[in-house]
Scaffold this motif. Structure first.
Motif, PDB file in Angstrom:
ATOM      1  N   MET A  16      36.177  45.859  43.902  1.00 29.44           N
ATOM      2  CA  MET A  16      35.847  47.270  44.129  1.00 29.44           C
ATOM      3  C   MET A  16      35.840  48.077  42.825  1.00 29.44           C
ATOM      4  N   ILE A  17      35.177  47.482  41.820  1.00 26.69           N
ATOM      5  CA  ILE A  17      34.996  48.139  40.531  1.00 26.69           C
ATOM      6  C   ILE A  17      33.544  47.983  40.111  1.00 26.69           C
ATOM      7  N   GLU A  18      33.180  48.650  39.044  1.00 27.45           N
ATOM      8  CA  GLU A  18      31.817  48.541  38.520  1.00 27.45           C
ATOM      9  C   GLU A  18      31.665  47.224  37.749  1.00 27.45           C
ATOM     10  N   PRO A  19      30.506  46.574  37.855  1.00 29.81           N
ATOM     11  CA  PRO A  19      30.283  45.346  37.074  1.00 29.81           C
ATOM     12  C   PRO A  19      30.549  45.537  35.580  1.00 29.81           C
ATOM     13  N   SER A  20      30.285  46.720  35.069  1.00 25.97           N
ATOM     14  CA  SER A  20      30.510  46.973  33.647  1.00 25.97           C
ATOM     15  C   SER A  20      31.992  46.947  33.275  1.00 25.97           C
ATOM     16  N   ASP A  21      32.858  47.039  34.283  1.00 27.91           N
ATOM     17  CA  ASP A  21      34.305  46.996  34.050  1.00 27.91           C
ATOM     18  C   ASP A  21      34.871  45.576  34.094  1.00 27.91           C
ATOM     19  N   VAL A  22      33.998  44.591  34.339  1.00 27.75           N
ATOM     20  CA  VAL A  22      34.424  43.197  34.407  1.00 27.75           C
ATOM     21  C   VAL A  22      34.140  42.527  33.066  1.00 27.75           C
ATOM     22  N   ALA A  23      35.196  41.965  32.449  1.00 34.81           N
ATOM     23  CA  ALA A  23      35.024  41.225  31.194  1.00 34.81           C
ATOM     24  C   ALA A  23      35.070  39.726  31.496  1.00 34.81           C
ATOM     25  N   LEU A  24      34.346  38.951  30.713  1.00 36.06           N
ATOM     26  CA  LEU A  24      34.331  37.504  30.921  1.00 36.06           C
ATOM     27  C   LEU A  24      35.722  36.897  30.772  1.00 36.06           C
ATOM     28  N   THR A  25      36.565  37.535  30.004  1.00 33.18           N
ATOM     29  CA  THR A  25      37.910  37.010  29.776  1.00 33.18           C
ATOM     30  C   THR A  25      38.897  37.419  30.870  1.00 33.18           C
ATOM     31  N   ASP A  26      38.481  38.300  31.770  1.00 31.78           N
ATOM     32  CA  ASP A  26      39.378  38.730  32.857  1.00 31.78           C
ATOM     33  C   ASP A  26      39.693  37.581  33.798  1.00 31.78           C
ATOM     34  N   THR A  27      40.928  37.586  34.298  1.00 32.50           N
ATOM     35  CA  THR A  27      41.294  36.661  35.379  1.00 32.50           C
ATOM     36  C   THR A  27      41.114  37.403  36.692  1.00 32.50           C
ATOM     37  N   MET A  28      41.156  36.670  37.797  1.00 33.60           N
ATOM     38  CA  MET A  28      41.056  37.319  39.100  1.00 33.60           C
ATOM     39  C   MET A  28      42.240  38.272  39.292  1.00 33.60           C
ATOM     40  N   GLN A  29      43.397  37.866  38.793  1.00 34.61           N
ATOM     41  CA  GLN A  29      44.585  38.726  38.873  1.00 34.61           C
ATOM     42  C   GLN A  29      44.382  40.010  38.086  1.00 34.61           C
ATOM     43  N   ASP A  30      43.801  39.898  36.891  1.00 35.40           N
ATOM     44  CA  ASP A  30      43.521  41.083  36.070  1.00 35.40           C
ATOM     45  C   ASP A  30      42.699  42.102  36.860  1.00 35.40           C
ATOM     46  N   LEU A  31      41.803  41.579  37.681  1.00 29.49           N
ATOM     47  CA  LEU A  31      40.878  42.436  38.422  1.00 29.49           C
ATOM     48  C   LEU A  31      41.449  42.875  39.770  1.00 29.49           C
ATOM     49  N   GLY A  32      42.656  42.402  40.086  1.00 28.45           N
ATOM     50  CA  GLY A  32      43.289  42.797  41.344  1.00 28.45           C
ATOM     51  C   GLY A  32      42.778  42.034  42.552  1.00 28.45           C
ATOM     52  N   ILE A  33      42.205  40.852  42.310  1.00 31.35           N
ATOM     53  CA  ILE A  33      41.692  40.038  43.417  1.00 31.35           C
ATOM     54  C   ILE A  33      42.780  39.069  43.854  1.00 31.35           C
ATOM     55  N   ASP A  34      43.191  39.182  45.112  1.00 26.61           N
ATOM     56  CA  ASP A  34      44.236  38.305  45.645  1.00 26.61           C
ATOM     57  C   ASP A  34      43.599  37.038  46.222  1.00 26.61           C
ATOM     58  N   SER A  35      44.412  36.198  46.833  1.00 25.14           N
ATOM     59  CA  SER A  35      43.902  34.915  47.338  1.00 25.14           C
ATOM     60  C   SER A  35      42.838  35.101  48.418  1.00 25.14           C
ATOM     61  N   MET A  36      43.002  36.096  49.276  1.00 25.91           N
ATOM     62  CA  MET A  36      41.972  36.358  50.297  1.00 25.91           C
ATOM     63  C   MET A  36      40.686  36.844  49.635  1.00 25.91           C
ATOM     64  N   GLY A  37      40.827  37.708  48.645  1.00 27.65           N
ATOM     65  CA  GLY A  37      39.660  38.195  47.916  1.00 27.65           C
ATOM     66  C   GLY A  37      38.941  37.074  47.192  1.00 27.65           C
ATOM     67  N   LEU A  38      39.725  36.130  46.695  1.00 31.96           N
ATOM     68  CA  LEU A  38      39.148  34.984  46.005  1.00 31.96           C
ATOM     69  C   LEU A  38      38.304  34.146  46.971  1.00 31.96           C
ATOM     70  N   VAL A  39      38.822  33.936  48.160  1.00 33.41           N
ATOM     71  CA  VAL A  39      38.076  33.191  49.176  1.00 33.41           C
ATOM     72  C   VAL A  39      36.772  33.922  49.498  1.00 33.41           C
ATOM     73  N   GLU A  40      36.841  35.243  49.620  1.00 33.23           N
ATOM     74  CA  GLU A  40      35.635  36.035  49.874  1.00 33.23           C
ATOM     75  C   GLU A  40      34.638  35.871  48.724  1.00 33.23           C
ATOM     76  N   CYS A  41      35.130  35.862  47.497  1.00 28.76           N
ATOM     77  CA  CYS A  41      34.263  35.648  46.324  1.00 28.76           C
ATOM     78  C   CYS A  41      33.563  34.295  46.403  1.00 28.76           C
ATOM     79  N   ILE A  42      34.342  33.270  46.733  1.00 29.55           N
ATOM     80  CA  ILE A  42      33.778  31.917  46.831  1.00 29.55           C
ATOM     81  C   ILE A  42      32.665  31.878  47.879  1.00 29.55           C
ATOM     82  N   PHE A  43      32.924  32.464  49.050  1.00 29.67           N
ATOM     83  CA  PHE A  43      31.895  32.509  50.101  1.00 29.67           C
ATOM     84  C   PHE A  43      30.647  33.244  49.621  1.00 29.67           C
ATOM     85  N   ALA A  44      30.849  34.372  48.948  1.00 27.93           N
ATOM     86  CA  ALA A  44      29.725  35.159  48.448  1.00 27.93           C
ATOM     87  C   ALA A  44      28.926  34.384  47.398  1.00 27.93           C
ATOM     88  N   LEU A  45      29.633  33.657  46.525  1.00 24.78           N
ATOM     89  CA  LEU A  45      28.953  32.843  45.517  1.00 24.78           C
ATOM     90  C   LEU A  45      28.141  31.738  46.178  1.00 24.78           C
TER      91      LEU A  45
END
Length: 86
Positions: A16-45
């Motif tokens: 729930m941030i702007e793509p411009s706020d995402v750095a390639l070096t960020d971890t999912m934790q850095d971005l505030g994505i928890d395990s459920m959010g990670l699963v959602e990311c995987i499905f979306a990918l």
């Protein structure tokens, strides 16, 4: 739009941030994505790129898909796309 741009857009939506706020070096934790959010990311990918991501949410450390940073997710998706075309 490149694979990298599309992956970042998906991750940003989940965080729930702007793509411009995402750095390639960020971890999912850095971005505030928890395990459920990670699963959602995987499905979306998987949906976005029509790939199957080898990821087990119950045992992420044993998965063949490196989720340690945005960069490794981009590289993993690019690898899966390349293998699918081969």
């Amino acid at each position: 739009m490149t694979v990298e741009d599309r992956v970042i857009r998906i991750i940003a939506e989940q965080a729930m941030i702007e793509p411009s706020d995402v750095a390639l070096t960020d971890t999912m934790q850095d971005l505030g994505i928890d395990s459920m959010g990670l699963v959602e990311c995987i499905f979306a990918l998987e949906e976005e790129f029509e790939i199957e991501v080898p990821f087990n949410a119950n045992e992420p450390e044993k998965s063949d898909f490196d989720i340690s940073s945005v960069q490794t997710v981009v590289a993993g998706v690019e690898g899966l796309i390349a293998r699918q075309k081969a």
